[in-house]
Write a protein that holds these residues in place. Sequence first.
Motif, mmCIF file in Angstrom:
data_model
loop_
_atom_site.group_PDB
_atom_site.id
_atom_site.type_symbol
_atom_site.label_atom_id
_atom_site.label_comp_id
_atom_site.label_asym_id
_atom_site.label_seq_id
_atom_site.Cartn_x
_atom_site.Cartn_y
_atom_site.Cartn_z
ATOM 1 N N ILE A 647 30.292 37.419 44.932
ATOM 2 C CA ILE A 647 31.452 36.552 45.137
ATOM 3 C C ILE A 647 31.096 35.167 44.649
ATOM 4 O O ILE A 647 30.099 34.576 45.076
ATOM 5 N N LEU A 648 31.917 34.672 43.727
ATOM 6 C CA LEU A 648 31.742 33.306 43.245
ATOM 7 C C LEU A 648 32.891 32.491 43.815
ATOM 8 O O LEU A 648 34.020 32.969 43.898
ATOM 9 N N SER A 649 32.605 31.260 44.188
ATOM 10 C CA SER A 649 33.715 30.435 44.651
ATOM 11 C C SER A 649 33.482 28.989 44.279
ATOM 12 O O SER A 649 32.345 28.565 44.030
ATOM 13 N N GLY A 650 34.577 28.257 44.227
ATOM 14 C CA GLY A 650 34.500 26.843 43.888
ATOM 15 C C GLY A 650 35.891 26.238 43.876
ATOM 16 O O GLY A 650 36.893 26.957 43.901
ATOM 17 N N PHE A 678 31.686 45.393 36.866
ATOM 18 C CA PHE A 678 33.140 45.209 36.765
ATOM 19 C C PHE A 678 33.479 43.764 37.078
ATOM 20 O O PHE A 678 32.890 43.157 37.956
ATOM 21 N N GLY A 679 34.441 43.224 36.381
ATOM 22 C CA GLY A 679 34.855 41.854 36.634
ATOM 23 C C GLY A 679 34.278 40.932 35.576
ATOM 24 O O GLY A 679 33.701 41.403 34.608
ATOM 25 N N PRO A 680 34.479 39.627 35.705
ATOM 26 C CA PRO A 680 35.041 38.945 36.881
ATOM 27 C C PRO A 680 36.548 39.162 37.039
ATOM 28 O O PRO A 680 37.249 39.281 36.044
ATOM 29 N N ALA A 681 36.973 39.209 38.273
ATOM 30 C CA ALA A 681 38.392 39.328 38.584
ATOM 31 C C ALA A 681 38.683 38.489 39.817
ATOM 32 O O ALA A 681 37.788 38.284 40.638
ATOM 33 N N PRO A 682 39.908 38.018 39.930
ATOM 34 C CA PRO A 682 40.222 37.279 41.155
ATOM 35 C C PRO A 682 40.012 38.188 42.360
ATOM 36 O O PRO A 682 40.371 39.354 42.317
ATOM 37 N N ALA A 683 39.391 37.686 43.397
ATOM 38 C CA ALA A 683 39.195 38.478 44.602
ATOM 39 C C ALA A 683 40.557 38.775 45.208
ATOM 40 O O ALA A 683 41.508 38.024 44.985
ATOM 41 N N ARG A 693 38.231 32.168 44.573
ATOM 42 C CA ARG A 693 37.226 33.219 44.727
ATOM 43 C C ARG A 693 37.353 34.265 43.632
ATOM 44 O O ARG A 693 38.437 34.770 43.354
ATOM 45 N N VAL A 694 36.235 34.574 43.032
ATOM 46 C CA VAL A 694 36.196 35.536 41.946
ATOM 47 C C VAL A 694 35.122 36.562 42.277
ATOM 48 O O VAL A 694 34.074 36.214 42.803
ATOM 49 N N ARG A 695 35.428 37.828 41.985
ATOM 50 C CA ARG A 695 34.479 38.892 42.330
ATOM 51 C C ARG A 695 33.936 39.609 41.125
ATOM 52 O O ARG A 695 34.645 39.823 40.144
#
Length: 735
Positions: A647-650, A678-683, A693-695
Amino acid sequence: MSGPGDIQEFFHHGERVAVLTTQPLDRLLDYRAPEGGCFLGAYVEVPLGPRKVLGVVWGPGAGDFDSAKLRAVNRVLDVAPMREEMRQFLGRAADYTLTPMPAMLRLATRAPGLSDPPSMRKILRRGDRDPDRMTEARTRVLETIDQYGGLAFTPGELAEMAGVTSSVVKGLVKQGALREEDTPRDTPFPVLDPDLPGKELTPDQASAAGELAEAVQSGRYGTTLLKGVTGSGKTEVYLEAVAACLRQGRQALVLLPEIALTAEFLTRVEARFGARPAEWHSGATMTERRRVWKMVGQGGAQLVVGARSALFLPFRDLGLIIVDEEHDTSYKQEDGVLYSARDMAVLRAAMCSAQVVLASATPSLESWANAEAGKYKRVDLKARFGAAVLPEMRAIDMRDEALQPQTWISPTLRQAMADRMQKGEQSLLFLNRRGYAPVTLCRACGQQVACDHCDARMVEHRFLKRLMCHQCGETKPLPEVCPSCGVEGKMAAVGPGIERLGEEATALFPDARIAVLSSDLFGSARALKQRIEEIAAGEADIILGTQLVAKGHNFPLLTLVGVIDADLGLQGSDLRAAERTFQLMRQVAGRAGRAEKPGEALLQSFQPEHPVIRAILSGDEEGFWKAEAAERQAAGVPPYGRMAGIILSGGDVAQVFDLGNALARNDAPLRQIGAQLFGPAPAPIARVRGRHRVRLLIKAAKGAPIQEAISRWLAPIRLKGDLRLSVDIDPQSFY
Ligand code: ADP
Ligand code: ZN
């Protein structure tokens, strides 16, 4: 001070030692051993810049730091040193969850005041005089102390528990209504007696208890899945394993999913062993937590009953871990260190030659599969104890029911409830939705009210008279005027929450005593516990509950369970959707008919032909698990494949995606082990508390060294600005 068989290395005054601190640094720090020396594993206070921080002596110093600048350990704390096995456990848990060691050490030292010197402290008891006049606040204080008379309260804790200011407590002391007493801190817990007579077990129970006790006596590691329907006596059976462990002089730990469970439970333990065990959960006072932590380390606590983090207590000689309701999702910690207490229990037990018992009526597919594969033993309890029989389960086909708009209790269910009312029995309506209504929309423009900080709808809580975001907890008043179009008086509640269902039940049964059980309706865990006990004693005709009621409470008068929306959990793309629905529905249904009276469970569904609903109704559990296992195997997903979530966030969505894309481009370390990214995609919830948040999701074969590959993959990453990255090994939820 050290545990049995442990010969700890000793460092003499001035020798160089390496210390792991709780500070977020990526390495150990070198210090000189203090006057008097210290053992390997000693808990110490060390200087770090201008501060003093907690640490553990982890080994000999590396020697590459200028010895002229080397500072000395301030002092060694008055607690048992961390044992070798615990250091290894923290290391292995860190490697598994990809958590930095300082965070693991914080988890293992979550007791306040560990560095305080041993001393006396003031506690309060009831005095012999009455206050000159009673106020409401004074009454509350005296009631609190009467109710929890066995517990030791400091003045501050008593004021907090009673919800009064400290001057109220001081006033009562001055008047002699409370008296101060000096007691030593951190005394051992009362001794438990495993040889007190337990309940007489049925042959089925006795043979299960015998198997578990034998495993404990082996003194070796092993895990057993104890499967038995609700009410079959799993608790009675595993308490016998605890008894076997105590007889060997080793410590036992019982993990429970929810604080609300412990009231009834602790009484049962007390009845079996003659005294209360140590308790470890967020509801315990600071003083009690510290006492538990210290006594566990010194062997002054034989049995701990606790929430998941009790697993990180410094047991001196842990011989048995029970994970009750092992399928419960709350065993997975979802923030901070992302770990599964169930899996870590198995790891810890393997390292200290202990037994694990995973108890459940509806095991997780993971544990079921481990038992199938022969990695775990499996012991089944087939029948409910005594006269109790499993409830009869039926679906109510909602396509055939005539319902008024904005009502959710079908005529069929209503009739069944009316029957129970007449017989003086209880009904439970289950709906896994807190609040009044999940959606508030404007009938003029159709806009729904959303949270300003999250990608989530605001949920109306009529009880609080506010809208609330279930992601971030933000609340705001119910708008009179639509925030989007400005039209007045058109805001409408859509869909049912548990509070609204309460309104409907009240309208249908105006004479009934109705109790709504939802965690947010109670100020404290204690208040909730008390309400549950009242209901169990018969002080309600109709109970309405969220997920909370599925968890092990015993309502002897309850004979009807109505599930308002059995389809709710089947929607969504979660790989465990079917499993969760199956478990939850069976757990909820298991609430009915726990005493002599037979129970009935009615599931309202718009798709009663759905395979999961059919499996729930038919009670063919093994059939359900086999089918579910086959599907997961075909898809290569857990437990037949491995997964990890990133999980990436900012604050800035473009930056978050840039990072995600950079990771995706440089995925060679993952490809080397045959993993897919798989991804990145919006969580699914793409914004929480104003952070985007991106997953990314990693899928690999079962045996693949996924942690090692992820470490290599992420090693070059330096997070800029407010960007955050967290790794979730074996993710349970995908929000
Ligand atoms: P589970 O943990 O499987 O839900 P419990 O151990 O809570 O089951 O047992 C259900 C109820 O039956 C409890 O009230 C328990 O005290 C009672 N019970 C179970 N086994 C016995 C027994 N052998 N003798 C007396 N009461 C029992
Ligand atoms: Zn929010």
